[in-house]
Design an enzyme around this catalytic site. Structure first.
Site, short mmCIF file in Angstrom:
data_model
loop_
_atom_site.label_atom_id
_atom_site.label_comp_id
_atom_site.label_asym_id
_atom_site.label_seq_id
_atom_site.Cartn_x
_atom_site.Cartn_y
_atom_site.Cartn_z
CB CYS A 47 -0.92 -0.02 1.23
SG CYS A 47 -1.91 1.47 1.34
CB CYS B 60 -0.56 2.56 4.06
SG CYS B 60 -1.98 1.83 3.30
CG ASP B 61 3.21 1.23 4.44
OD1 ASP B 61 2.79 1.72 5.50
OD2 ASP B 61 2.96 0.07 4.08
#
Ligand code: NDP
Length: 333
Positions: free
Chosen positions: A156, A159-160
């Protein structure tokens, strides 16, 4: 011997009574909280089905890991994925949906039962069930990828990606997700390698153009990932160029983050003993409906959709599932 057996039966009956006392009965149980689940909840609640919705591990589903959603009708300026899911949740609650934390851990759909166990303890018996459990990111399945999950390997980018600001990263995949994530990462990283196993991208033309117009993305066509390398964290990749060809070649690149974007696996594991799926695991529904092979059990969203997998199609099928459930329940009363 006979007496013992009879006493045993009395105990069994008491035990069964106790179990039955603990079984909660609901009209409509919705499993999953993506666009399909919430839309099903909005429609089911407005049809007086008093839906109970079990959110699952990732409340809000895949869209909570997305940045901007620009293609959902009704948002001329776009909206962030998490914000949109929050709005859908509030809308479902406004009409009285009982939204609960929890994970479905097993089901029993045998002999026309629709029994669902939540968090290994809470038993729910539903008159109708809507499965909207979505799909999860697919991984390559190599050992080194597993080793670095959470310390350099991610599925992701939204997200990261933040952790790799100013660094070099690689994205594997050739579809829209891989292209979208590469462009997203290119906005914050020094360099993005897009690793594609074929000699072309499967992504839409618009996405391909975005990639081509982003100077710090280097696309490596005909490259397969052999190994993610590093000690405690990821420091590189070993790739095989033109695998299986006469000029096959090993290539090493230095990276700090490795992002998977190679598709998804439908979350249908618990239902498989009872519900028909295709070879990948997508739940089969009767064309034009959300009905599964089990009476009173319906499926909506990505868990039953290998073709479109969009927030809007997911929401649409959630609406269909609630209407199918409502009609099913009316036909039984
Ligand atoms: P796709 O299934 O479309 O693409 C998966 C990609 O991963 C393919 O290029 C495939 O390669 C590659 N791949 C699969 N397995 C491996 C492997 N073991 N090693 C290397 N590469 C591999 O998935 P997406 O997640 O990209 O897209 C899913 C759906 O969502 C699509 O319909 C897409 O259009 C849509 N989508 C739309 C977006 C938008 O409109 N903004 C954004 C993101 C997704 P190969 O081509 O060789 O099979």
């Amino acid at each position: 011997m006979e007496l013992f057996k009879t006493m045993g039966n009395i105990d069994d009956n008491n035990h069964q009574d106790k179990l039955d006392e603990n079984v909660e009965k609901v009209k409509c149980l919705i499993i999953g909280s993506g666009p399909a689940g919430y839309t099903a909840a909005i429609y089911a609640a407005r049809a007086n089905l008093s839906p109970v919705l079990i959110q699952g591990l990732q409340p809000g589903g895949q869209l909570t890991t997305t940045t901007d959603v620009d293609n959902f009708p009704g948002y001329p300026e776009g909206i962030s994925g998490p914000e949109m899911m929050e709005d859908l949740r509030k809308q479902a609650e406004r009409f009285g949906t009982d939204i609960r934390w929890g994970m479905v851990t097993s089901v029993d759909f045998s002999n026309n039962k629709r029994k669902v166990i939540v968090d290994n303890k809470n038993q729910i018996e539903a008159e109708s069930v809507i499965i909207s459990t979505g799909a999860d990111a697919r991984y390559l399945g190599i050992e080194s990828e597993e080793k670095f999950k959470g310390s350099g390997v991610s599925a992701c980018a939204t997200c990261d990606g933040f952790f790799y600001k100013g660094k070099n990263v690689a994205v594997v995949g050739g579809g829209d997700t891989a292209c979208e994530e590469s462009v997203y990462l290119a906005g914050m990283c020094k360099k993005v390698y897009l690793i594609v196993r074929k000699n072309y991208l499967r992504a839409s033309k618009a996405m391909q153009e975005k990639v081509a117009n982003t100077p710090n993305i280097e696309t490596l066509f005909e490259h397969n990932t052999k190994e993610v390398t590093g000690d405690k964290v990821v420091t590189g990749l070993t790739l095989i160029k033109r695998k299986g060809e006469k000029d096959e070649q090993e290539v090493k690149i230095n990276i700090d983050g490795f992002f998977l974007a190679i598709g998804h696996v439908p979350n249908s594991k618990f239902f498989k003993p009872y519900i028909d799926t295709d070879e990948v695991g997508y739940i089969k529904t009767i064309p034009g409906t959300t009905k599964t092979n089990v009476e009173g059990v319906f499926a909506a969203g990505d868990v039953q959709d290998p073709h479109y997998r969009q927030a809007i199609t997911s929401a649409g099928s959630g609406c269909m599932a609630a209407i199918d459930a409502e009609r099913y329940l009316s036909s039984k009363s």
